[in-house]
Write a protein that holds these residues in place. Structure first.
Motif, PDB file in Angstrom:
ATOM      1  N   VAL A 147       0.858  -1.190   0.000  1.00 44.57           N
ATOM      2  CA  VAL A 147       0.000   0.000   0.000  1.00 44.57           C
ATOM      3  C   VAL A 147       0.892   1.237   0.000  1.00 44.57           C
ATOM      4  O   VAL A 147       1.759   1.383   0.862  1.00 44.57           O
ATOM      5  CB  VAL A 147      -0.931   0.010   1.236  1.00 44.57           C
ATOM      6  CG1 VAL A 147      -1.681   1.335   1.332  1.00 44.57           C
ATOM      7  CG2 VAL A 147      -1.924  -1.154   1.176  1.00 44.57           C
ATOM      8  N   ILE A 148       0.669   2.098  -0.984  1.00 42.01           N
ATOM      9  CA  ILE A 148       1.434   3.340  -1.084  1.00 42.01           C
ATOM     10  C   ILE A 148       0.545   4.458  -0.551  1.00 42.01           C
ATOM     11  O   ILE A 148      -0.590   4.627  -1.019  1.00 42.01           O
ATOM     12  CB  ILE A 148       1.787   3.662  -2.560  1.00 42.01           C
ATOM     13  CG1 ILE A 148       2.333   2.418  -3.299  1.00 42.01           C
ATOM     14  CG2 ILE A 148       2.737   4.852  -2.636  1.00 42.01           C
ATOM     15  CD1 ILE A 148       3.609   1.856  -2.770  1.00 42.01           C
ATOM     16  N   ILE A 149       1.027   5.203   0.417  1.00 37.75           N
ATOM     17  CA  ILE A 149       0.178   6.223   1.038  1.00 37.75           C
ATOM     18  C   ILE A 149       0.843   7.593   0.980  1.00 37.75           C
ATOM     19  O   ILE A 149       2.069   7.711   1.073  1.00 37.75           O
ATOM     20  CB  ILE A 149      -0.193   5.826   2.494  1.00 37.75           C
ATOM     21  CG1 ILE A 149      -1.242   6.765   3.070  1.00 37.75           C
ATOM     22  CG2 ILE A 149       1.030   5.724   3.399  1.00 37.75           C
ATOM     23  CD1 ILE A 149      -1.926   6.238   4.331  1.00 37.75           C
ATOM     24  N   GLY A 150       0.023   8.618   0.772  1.00 41.44           N
ATOM     25  CA  GLY A 150       0.536   9.988   0.782  1.00 41.44           C
ATOM     26  C   GLY A 150      -0.595  10.957   1.051  1.00 41.44           C
ATOM     27  O   GLY A 150      -1.753  10.666   0.760  1.00 41.44           O
ATOM     28  N   SER A 151      -0.252  12.096   1.624  1.00 41.28           N
ATOM     29  CA  SER A 151      -1.277  13.111   1.889  1.00 41.28           C
ATOM     30  C   SER A 151      -0.708  14.501   1.668  1.00 41.28           C
ATOM     31  O   SER A 151       0.514  14.698   1.735  1.00 41.28           O
ATOM     32  CB  SER A 151      -1.756  13.023   3.341  1.00 41.28           C
ATOM     33  OG  SER A 151      -0.800  13.617   4.198  1.00 41.28           O
ATOM     34  N   ASP A 152      -1.611  15.461   1.408  1.00 40.72           N
ATOM     35  CA  ASP A 152      -1.159  16.851   1.441  1.00 40.72           C
ATOM     36  C   ASP A 152      -1.196  17.316   2.898  1.00 40.72           C
ATOM     37  O   ASP A 152      -1.402  16.511   3.817  1.00 40.72           O
ATOM     38  CB  ASP A 152      -1.965  17.729   0.467  1.00 40.72           C
ATOM     39  CG  ASP A 152      -3.388  18.032   0.946  1.00 40.72           C
ATOM     40  OD1 ASP A 152      -3.780  17.566   2.032  1.00 40.72           O
ATOM     41  OD2 ASP A 152      -4.104  18.751   0.225  1.00 40.72           O
ATOM     42  N   HIS A 153      -1.019  18.622   3.113  1.00 41.38           N
ATOM     43  CA  HIS A 153      -0.907  19.135   4.491  1.00 41.38           C
ATOM     44  C   HIS A 153      -2.171  18.927   5.321  1.00 41.38           C
ATOM     45  O   HIS A 153      -2.114  18.928   6.536  1.00 41.38           O
ATOM     46  CB  HIS A 153      -0.553  20.626   4.463  1.00 41.38           C
ATOM     47  CG  HIS A 153      -1.479  21.423   3.594  1.00 41.38           C
ATOM     48  ND1 HIS A 153      -1.328  21.484   2.225  1.00 41.38           N
ATOM     49  CD2 HIS A 153      -2.582  22.136   3.883  1.00 41.38           C
ATOM     50  CE1 HIS A 153      -2.293  22.222   1.715  1.00 41.38           C
ATOM     51  NE2 HIS A 153      -3.073  22.639   2.701  1.00 41.38           N
ATOM     52  N   THR A 154      -3.323  18.726   4.660  1.00 39.03           N
ATOM     53  CA  THR A 154      -4.577  18.562   5.418  1.00 39.03           C
ATOM     54  C   THR A 154      -4.660  17.185   6.081  1.00 39.03           C
ATOM     55  O   THR A 154      -5.416  17.008   7.024  1.00 39.03           O
ATOM     56  CB  THR A 154      -5.815  18.706   4.507  1.00 39.03           C
ATOM     57  OG1 THR A 154      -5.822  17.630   3.568  1.00 39.03           O
ATOM     58  CG2 THR A 154      -5.817  20.036   3.769  1.00 39.03           C
ATOM     59  N   GLY A 155      -3.896  16.230   5.555  1.00 42.44           N
ATOM     60  CA  GLY A 155      -4.136  14.842   5.942  1.00 42.44           C
ATOM     61  C   GLY A 155      -3.064  14.206   6.793  1.00 42.44           C
ATOM     62  O   GLY A 155      -3.035  12.980   6.948  1.00 42.44           O
ATOM     63  N   ILE A 156      -2.198  15.028   7.370  1.00 45.20           N
ATOM     64  CA  ILE A 156      -1.053  14.460   8.101  1.00 45.20           C
ATOM     65  C   ILE A 156      -1.515  13.552   9.244  1.00 45.20           C
ATOM     66  O   ILE A 156      -1.038  12.422   9.390  1.00 45.20           O
ATOM     67  CB  ILE A 156      -0.140  15.581   8.648  1.00 45.20           C
ATOM     68  CG1 ILE A 156       0.380  16.408   7.459  1.00 45.20           C
ATOM     69  CG2 ILE A 156       1.027  15.010   9.446  1.00 45.20           C
ATOM     70  CD1 ILE A 156       1.083  17.682   7.858  1.00 45.20           C
ATOM     71  N   GLU A 157      -2.479  14.041  10.019  1.00 39.72           N
ATOM     72  CA  GLU A 157      -2.943  13.251  11.169  1.00 39.72           C
ATOM     73  C   GLU A 157      -3.650  11.980  10.712  1.00 39.72           C
ATOM     74  O   GLU A 157      -3.433  10.897  11.251  1.00 39.72           O
ATOM     75  CB  GLU A 157      -3.888  14.084  12.057  1.00 39.72           C
ATOM     76  CG  GLU A 157      -3.158  15.094  12.929  1.00 39.72           C
ATOM     77  CD  GLU A 157      -1.993  14.458  13.704  1.00 39.72           C
ATOM     78  OE1 GLU A 157      -2.219  13.418  14.361  1.00 39.72           O
ATOM     79  OE2 GLU A 157      -0.865  14.984  13.622  1.00 39.72           O
ATOM     80  N   LEU A 158      -4.507  12.132   9.708  1.00 36.32           N
ATOM     81  CA  LEU A 158      -5.235  10.965   9.207  1.00 36.32           C
ATOM     82  C   LEU A 158      -4.263   9.940   8.646  1.00 36.32           C
ATOM     83  O   LEU A 158      -4.397   8.733   8.886  1.00 36.32           O
ATOM     84  CB  LEU A 158      -6.257  11.390   8.131  1.00 36.32           C
ATOM     85  CG  LEU A 158      -7.051  10.235   7.533  1.00 36.32           C
ATOM     86  CD1 LEU A 158      -7.889   9.538   8.599  1.00 36.32           C
ATOM     87  CD2 LEU A 158      -7.945  10.733   6.398  1.00 36.32           C
ATOM     88  N   LYS A 159      -3.270  10.426   7.903  1.00 34.68           N
ATOM     89  CA  LYS A 159      -2.279   9.504   7.341  1.00 34.68           C
ATOM     90  C   LYS A 159      -1.574   8.729   8.452  1.00 34.68           C
ATOM     91  O   LYS A 159      -1.409   7.520   8.345  1.00 34.68           O
ATOM     92  CB  LYS A 159      -1.260  10.282   6.492  1.00 34.68           C
ATOM     93  CG  LYS A 159      -0.290   9.371   5.748  1.00 34.68           C
ATOM     94  CD  LYS A 159       0.781  10.143   5.019  1.00 34.68           C
ATOM     95  CE  LYS A 159       1.759  10.720   6.019  1.00 34.68           C
ATOM     96  NZ  LYS A 159       2.913  11.372   5.371  1.00 34.68           N
ATOM     97  N   LYS A 160      -1.215   9.436   9.531  1.00 28.78           N
ATOM     98  CA  LYS A 160      -0.529   8.753  10.654  1.00 28.78           C
ATOM     99  C   LYS A 160      -1.416   7.657  11.228  1.00 28.78           C
ATOM    100  O   LYS A 160      -0.955   6.551  11.519  1.00 28.78           O
ATOM    101  CB  LYS A 160      -0.215   9.763  11.763  1.00 28.78           C
ATOM    102  CG  LYS A 160       1.058  10.548  11.539  1.00 28.78           C
ATOM    103  CD  LYS A 160       1.358  11.380  12.790  1.00 28.78           C
ATOM    104  CE  LYS A 160       2.280  12.541  12.446  1.00 28.78           C
ATOM    105  NZ  LYS A 160       2.162  13.648  13.401  1.00 28.78           N
ATOM    106  N   LYS A 161      -2.705   7.961  11.395  1.00 27.76           N
ATOM    107  CA  LYS A 161      -3.618   6.972  11.966  1.00 27.76           C
ATOM    108  C   LYS A 161      -3.731   5.757  11.046  1.00 27.76           C
ATOM    109  O   LYS A 161      -3.731   4.609  11.506  1.00 27.76           O
ATOM    110  CB  LYS A 161      -5.007   7.588  12.165  1.00 27.76           C
ATOM    111  CG  LYS A 161      -5.077   8.528  13.343  1.00 27.76           C
ATOM    112  CD  LYS A 161      -6.480   9.076  13.462  1.00 27.76           C
ATOM    113  CE  LYS A 161      -6.638   9.985  14.665  1.00 27.76           C
ATOM    114  NZ  LYS A 161      -7.967  10.590  14.724  1.00 27.76           N
ATOM    115  N   ILE A 162      -3.817   6.018   9.743  1.00 27.82           N
ATOM    116  CA  ILE A 162      -3.938   4.898   8.796  1.00 27.82           C
ATOM    117  C   ILE A 162      -2.657   4.067   8.795  1.00 27.82           C
ATOM    118  O   ILE A 162      -2.707   2.835   8.774  1.00 27.82           O
ATOM    119  CB  ILE A 162      -4.301   5.408   7.385  1.00 27.82           C
ATOM    120  CG1 ILE A 162      -5.707   6.003   7.410  1.00 27.82           C
ATOM    121  CG2 ILE A 162      -4.200   4.281   6.352  1.00 27.82           C
ATOM    122  CD1 ILE A 162      -6.136   6.666   6.118  1.00 27.82           C
ATOM    123  N   ILE A 163      -1.522   4.740   8.869  1.00 26.65           N
ATOM    124  CA  ILE A 163      -0.246   4.013   8.907  1.00 26.65           C
ATOM    125  C   ILE A 163      -0.183   3.123  10.149  1.00 26.65           C
ATOM    126  O   ILE A 163       0.223   1.953  10.074  1.00 26.65           O
ATOM    127  CB  ILE A 163       0.950   4.996   8.831  1.00 26.65           C
ATOM    128  CG1 ILE A 163       1.099   5.478   7.382  1.00 26.65           C
ATOM    129  CG2 ILE A 163       2.241   4.349   9.337  1.00 26.65           C
ATOM    130  CD1 ILE A 163       2.157   6.537   7.174  1.00 26.65           C
TER     131      ILE A 163
END
Ligand code: RB5
Length: 161
Positions: free
Chosen positions: A2-18
């Motif tokens: 799974v390749i994951i990336g976010s813009d500045h709005t999604g930093i927290e959400l990305k961390k939770k998904i990771i």
């Protein structure tokens, strides 16, 4: 993977998904693994995620912006990418079954993202559902043809591409 990336709005959400992927032993790569800033534009993130996704046909992407919409528009400009914004687990499951979507787009500023349990369900459905093939192949091959059409020349295809 799974390749994951976010813009500045999604930093927290990305961390939770990771964390969720890690806890569930899902192999992942974070392509925006740096301090995101206001200037991180979602088309750049789309390119970073999609170029990695396309390196292996087993890869799936998760691309995050504020609504999921901007990044899905950007991802879908890239040949070979079928990106879907999903706001519930049914959408996530069906876009794998029917569309063979290879990128899940999520909105970090939506209510669903605040209630992480729902995002977990969406991610889980997406990564554990599989393309049905069969009648969907014809439709996906038409989508592939759309990638080659220069508008103005579409008449040569008639009513059915
Ligand atoms: C960035 O502020 C925001 O526009 C972006 O994350 C996204 O929501 C666009 O669709």
């Amino acid at each position: 993977m799974v390749i994951i990336g976010s813009d500045h709005t999604g930093i927290e959400l990305k961390k939770k998904i990771i964390n969720y992927l890690y806890d569930n032993h899902v192999e992942y790569a974070d392509v925006t693994n740096y301090a995101n800033q206001e200037g991180d534009d979602y088309p750049d993130i789309a390119l970073a995620v999609c170029s990695e996704v396309l390196k292996n046909s087993n890869n799936l992407g998760i691309a995050i912006c504020g609504t999921g919409i901007g990044i899905s528009i950007a991802c879908n400009k890239i040949r070979g990418i079928r990106a879907a914004v999903c706001t519930d687990r049914y959408m996530a499951e069906m876009t794998r079954h029917d569309n063979n979507a290879n990128v899940l787009c999520l909105g970090a500023r939506l209510g669903i993202s605040k209630e992480f349990r729902n995002i977990e369900e969406i991610v889980d459905s997406f990564i554990h559902s599989f393309y049905d093939g069969g009648r969907h192949d014809r439709r996906l091959s038409k989508i592939k043809k759309l990638e080659e059409i220069n508008i103005g020349e579409e008449m040569k295809y008639g009513n059915n591409i």
